[in-house]
Design a protein around this motif. Structure first.
Motif, PDB file in Angstrom:
ATOM      1  N   ALA A   1     -81.181 -16.015 -74.941  1.00  0.00           N
ATOM      2  CA  ALA A   1     -80.138 -16.951 -75.105  1.00  0.00           C
ATOM      3  C   ALA A   1     -79.021 -16.928 -73.406  1.00  0.00           C
ATOM      4  CB  ALA A   1     -79.279 -17.282 -76.144  1.00  0.00           C
ATOM      5  N   THR A   2     -78.441 -15.732 -73.376  1.00  0.00           N
ATOM      6  CA  THR A   2     -77.886 -15.359 -72.608  1.00  0.00           C
ATOM      7  C   THR A   2     -78.236 -15.491 -71.428  1.00  0.00           C
ATOM      8  OG1 THR A   2     -76.334 -14.224 -73.697  1.00  0.00           O
ATOM      9  CG2 THR A   2     -76.132 -13.672 -71.709  1.00  0.00           C
ATOM     10  N   TYR A   3     -79.773 -15.108 -70.687  1.00  0.00           N
ATOM     11  CA  TYR A   3     -80.191 -15.368 -69.749  1.00  0.00           C
ATOM     12  C   TYR A   3     -80.526 -16.641 -69.307  1.00  0.00           C
ATOM     13  CZ  TYR A   3     -84.254 -15.648 -66.997  1.00  0.00           C
ATOM     14  OH  TYR A   3     -85.050 -15.933 -65.662  1.00  0.00           O
ATOM     15  N   LEU A   4     -81.130 -17.092 -69.976  1.00  0.00           N
ATOM     16  CA  LEU A   4     -80.858 -18.448 -70.106  1.00  0.00           C
ATOM     17  C   LEU A   4     -80.097 -19.823 -69.339  1.00  0.00           C
ATOM     18  CD1 LEU A   4     -83.631 -19.988 -72.327  1.00  0.00           C
ATOM     19  CD2 LEU A   4     -84.372 -19.162 -70.392  1.00  0.00           C
ATOM     20  N   GLY A   5     -78.911 -18.766 -70.390  1.00  0.00           N
ATOM     21  CA  GLY A   5     -77.503 -19.713 -69.759  1.00  0.00           C
ATOM     22  C   GLY A   5     -76.809 -18.482 -68.602  1.00  0.00           C
TER      23      GLY A   5
ATOM     24  N   ASN B   1     -76.515 -15.767 -67.541  1.00  0.00           N
ATOM     25  CA  ASN B   1     -75.752 -14.303 -67.774  1.00  0.00           C
ATOM     26  C   ASN B   1     -76.370 -13.506 -68.020  1.00  0.00           C
ATOM     27  OD1 ASN B   1     -72.574 -15.966 -67.040  1.00  0.00           O
ATOM     28  ND2 ASN B   1     -73.441 -16.850 -68.880  1.00  0.00           N
TER      29      ASN B   1
END
Length: 121
Positions: free
Chosen positions: A101-105, A107
């Protein structure tokens, strides 16, 4: 929590090679993407390369063809093989890790302490 410990930095002559390692520990099951960033004095931090859990990789244009990111899941370690090093590659190199989730955002959740790479004759 995830802990990241980088190693392998040092002083190398132009044209030389180094291999950086990033050993992960902790809640590594949550990690989807790993990356290497670098920050040179007076410059912003920049993404060097990243690798996802399915093995997909991406590189900054400045290092394409010279650097290779890889991961050894059995050793919970990510590597950055750096060849044909140039003085402009001099920087502190940081390992980073992210959940999907963070990677897709765009970050990263976790960061290592950094390792210095100096390319100089």
């Amino acid at each position: 929590q995830v802990q990241l410990v980088e190693s392998g930095g040092g002083l190398v002559q132009p044209g030389g090679s180094l291999r950086l390692s990033c050993e992960t520990s902790g809640s590594i099951f949550s990690i989807d993407a790993m990356a290497w960033y670098r920050q040179a004095p007076g410059k912003e931090r920049e993404l060097v390369a990243h690798i996802t859990s399915d093995g997909s990789t991406n590189y900054a244009d400045s290092v394409k063809g010279r650097f290779t990111i890889s991961r050894d899941n059995a050793k919970n370690t990510v590597y950055l093989q750096m060849n044909s090093l140039k003085p402009e590659d001099t920087a502190v190199y940081y390992c980073a890790a992210a959940s999907r989730a963070t990677y897709l955002g765009g970050n990263y959740d976790y960061w290592g302490q950094g390792t210095q790479v100096t390319v100089s004759s």
